[in-house]
Design an enzyme around this catalytic site. Sequence first.
Site, PDB file in Angstrom:
ATOM      1  N   PHE A   4     -53.383 -13.768 -28.142  1.00 18.95           N
ATOM      2  CA  PHE A   4     -54.403 -12.732 -28.062  1.00 18.95           C
ATOM      3  C   PHE A   4     -55.731 -13.269 -27.546  1.00 18.95           C
ATOM      4  O   PHE A   4     -56.561 -12.516 -27.034  1.00 18.95           O
ATOM      5  CB  PHE A   4     -54.585 -12.050 -29.428  1.00 18.95           C
ATOM      6  CG  PHE A   4     -55.525 -12.751 -30.373  1.00 18.95           C
ATOM      7  CD1 PHE A   4     -56.858 -12.370 -30.459  1.00 18.95           C
ATOM      8  CD2 PHE A   4     -55.089 -13.773 -31.197  1.00 18.95           C
ATOM      9  CE1 PHE A   4     -57.732 -13.001 -31.333  1.00 18.95           C
ATOM     10  CE2 PHE A   4     -55.951 -14.405 -32.076  1.00 18.95           C
ATOM     11  CZ  PHE A   4     -57.276 -14.024 -32.147  1.00 18.95           C
ATOM     12  N   LYS A   5     -55.944 -14.575 -27.651  1.00 21.31           N
ATOM     13  CA  LYS A   5     -57.196 -15.165 -27.179  1.00 21.31           C
ATOM     14  C   LYS A   5     -57.399 -14.948 -25.671  1.00 21.31           C
ATOM     15  O   LYS A   5     -58.529 -14.966 -25.187  1.00 21.31           O
ATOM     16  CB  LYS A   5     -57.236 -16.654 -27.496  1.00 21.31           C
ATOM     17  CG  LYS A   5     -57.023 -17.015 -28.970  1.00 21.31           C
ATOM     18  CD  LYS A   5     -58.171 -16.586 -29.822  1.00 21.31           C
ATOM     19  CE  LYS A   5     -57.944 -16.893 -31.293  1.00 21.31           C
ATOM     20  NZ  LYS A   5     -58.012 -18.294 -31.647  1.00 21.31           N
ATOM     21  N   ASP A   6     -56.293 -14.746 -24.932  1.00 23.58           N
ATOM     22  CA  ASP A   6     -56.414 -14.504 -23.492  1.00 23.58           C
ATOM     23  C   ASP A   6     -57.243 -13.257 -23.197  1.00 23.58           C
ATOM     24  O   ASP A   6     -57.889 -13.163 -22.156  1.00 23.58           O
ATOM     25  CB  ASP A   6     -55.030 -14.325 -22.853  1.00 23.58           C
ATOM     26  CG  ASP A   6     -54.229 -15.613 -22.813  1.00 23.58           C
ATOM     27  OD1 ASP A   6     -54.836 -16.684 -22.661  1.00 23.58           O
ATOM     28  OD2 ASP A   6     -52.987 -15.540 -22.925  1.00 23.58           O
ATOM     29  N   THR A  39     -56.938 -20.801 -29.204  1.00 20.83           N
ATOM     30  CA  THR A  39     -58.200 -20.709 -28.465  1.00 20.83           C
ATOM     31  C   THR A  39     -58.261 -21.756 -27.365  1.00 20.83           C
ATOM     32  O   THR A  39     -58.699 -21.476 -26.246  1.00 20.83           O
ATOM     33  CB  THR A  39     -59.399 -20.888 -29.413  1.00 20.83           C
ATOM     34  OG1 THR A  39     -59.466 -19.776 -30.301  1.00 20.83           O
ATOM     35  CG2 THR A  39     -60.702 -20.971 -28.636  1.00 20.83           C
ATOM     36  N   MET A  95     -60.773 -14.610 -23.272  1.00 16.22           N
ATOM     37  CA  MET A  95     -61.026 -15.790 -22.445  1.00 16.22           C
ATOM     38  C   MET A  95     -60.964 -15.500 -20.951  1.00 16.22           C
ATOM     39  O   MET A  95     -61.736 -16.071 -20.166  1.00 16.22           O
ATOM     40  CB  MET A  95     -60.035 -16.898 -22.800  1.00 16.22           C
ATOM     41  CG  MET A  95     -60.291 -17.545 -24.132  1.00 16.22           C
ATOM     42  SD  MET A  95     -61.928 -18.328 -24.213  1.00 16.22           S
ATOM     43  CE  MET A  95     -61.834 -19.004 -25.879  1.00 16.22           C
TER      44      MET A  95
END
Length: 481
Positions: free
Chosen positions: A117-119, A150, A122
Amino acid sequence: MDYISTRDSSRTPARFSDILLGGLAPDGGLYLPAEYPQLDDAALTKWREVLATEGYAALAAEVISLFVDDIPVADIKAITARAYTFPKFSSEEIVPVTKLEGNIFLGHLSEGPTAAFKDMAMQLLGELFEYELRRRDETINILGATSGDTGSSAEYAMRGREGIRVFMLTPAGRMTPFQQAQMFGLDDPNIFNIALDGVFDDCQDVVKTVSADADFKREQRIGAVNSINWARLMAQVVYYVSSWIRTTESNDQKVSFSVPTGNFGDICAGHIARQMGLPIDRLIVATNENDVLDEFFRTGEYRVRSSADTYETSSPSMDISRASNFERFIFDLLGRDAARVNDLFGTQVRQGGFDLSQDPQFPQAAAEYGFASGRSTHADRVATIADVNKRHGVLIDPHTADGVHVARQWAAEISTPIIVLETALPVKFADTIVEAIGSEPELPERFAKIMDAPFKVSELPNDTEAVKQFIVESIANSTVK
């Protein structure tokens, strides 16, 4: 749109483009909008139409434009159009939502290039950083910490970008083999991986200490991509909006979210969306055995654990006992009393935590702000993975299993749909998946060769000065300009 620090009683205003590159405020606080933009029925109706006709990237531009007034709207649209594309994200919807069972849904946040989910934040951050650095003719050295996802998301978003180097701290030996391979297998000259002798909280403490050294930060041009950076939360607000739209048919329908939570960043974006007026009923904090946040929402006591008392679990991205973004919520809970927040997080947290159980504001955590919580154990997540796979033919990762387990605990009490926000694809946590279902998770084709690359990582002691020295020497010897 002005931004203020959670620890600045004078409410000194800052602009988005300035806080984008800096991350942490000079006083050690975190930035938030001086006032949250407010949504009305017309805005929600427009956003439904934008998502339906133009897609996720266009919706992202609409939402982000509310928070950013020092970048032209046309440029914001171009930035989001580059960040959220297919097939970079493996679904054209970018964030699909599917029904799991009863009133429980899954928000699929792991369609991006690193399957986490960090994409979602980011990829946007990479575009924003490169845009602003070019506009200023400057360079930046990003310092971050990761408990698992992350790091790879940041490195994949920043690799090869002009004027950017990334220094990423990881807790030595505490990530899964797949997570390590994603990060340590990168050979880009602007990526520097550091395995620190400690847990994630130690890595995060080093980042905060370095960021608080104003002279070093200025001289070495240090920036941040961890969720202490406001732009990450801003990006995450978008998928709360899109998930609400995909799950409802009218603007008066509410949804709830169950969010696997360690550092409070993901669910803090939900808090911001709710404060803006997005129709959210409950925000359910789902923790693992490191249940500092669950304990707070049940009792009012925020009891920080030491590194030695932080459990190493099968949902490792949540093995955190000092949640950085929690300060943002407490700032709102306490009526934006910066002096009090400075005392709580600048002093009391270092001494072990604080207790708000007798504070008249504490009941508002649930009543006004909609928070609920729950806890999941290794046995719970393994059983949940096995059950969901057997009954629904859906394979979920251990963190998402924590979210489903806690959502099930609350499902009978909540009448609205509960959207569990996915953390990552199961392939990143193969050992736990094998334990749950007896076989390896499917490896997506785009990751077929990821385990074969040689590692590029530097091992350092848990010492801020050692990290500073490594940064200075690496910059001096770097070929990246």
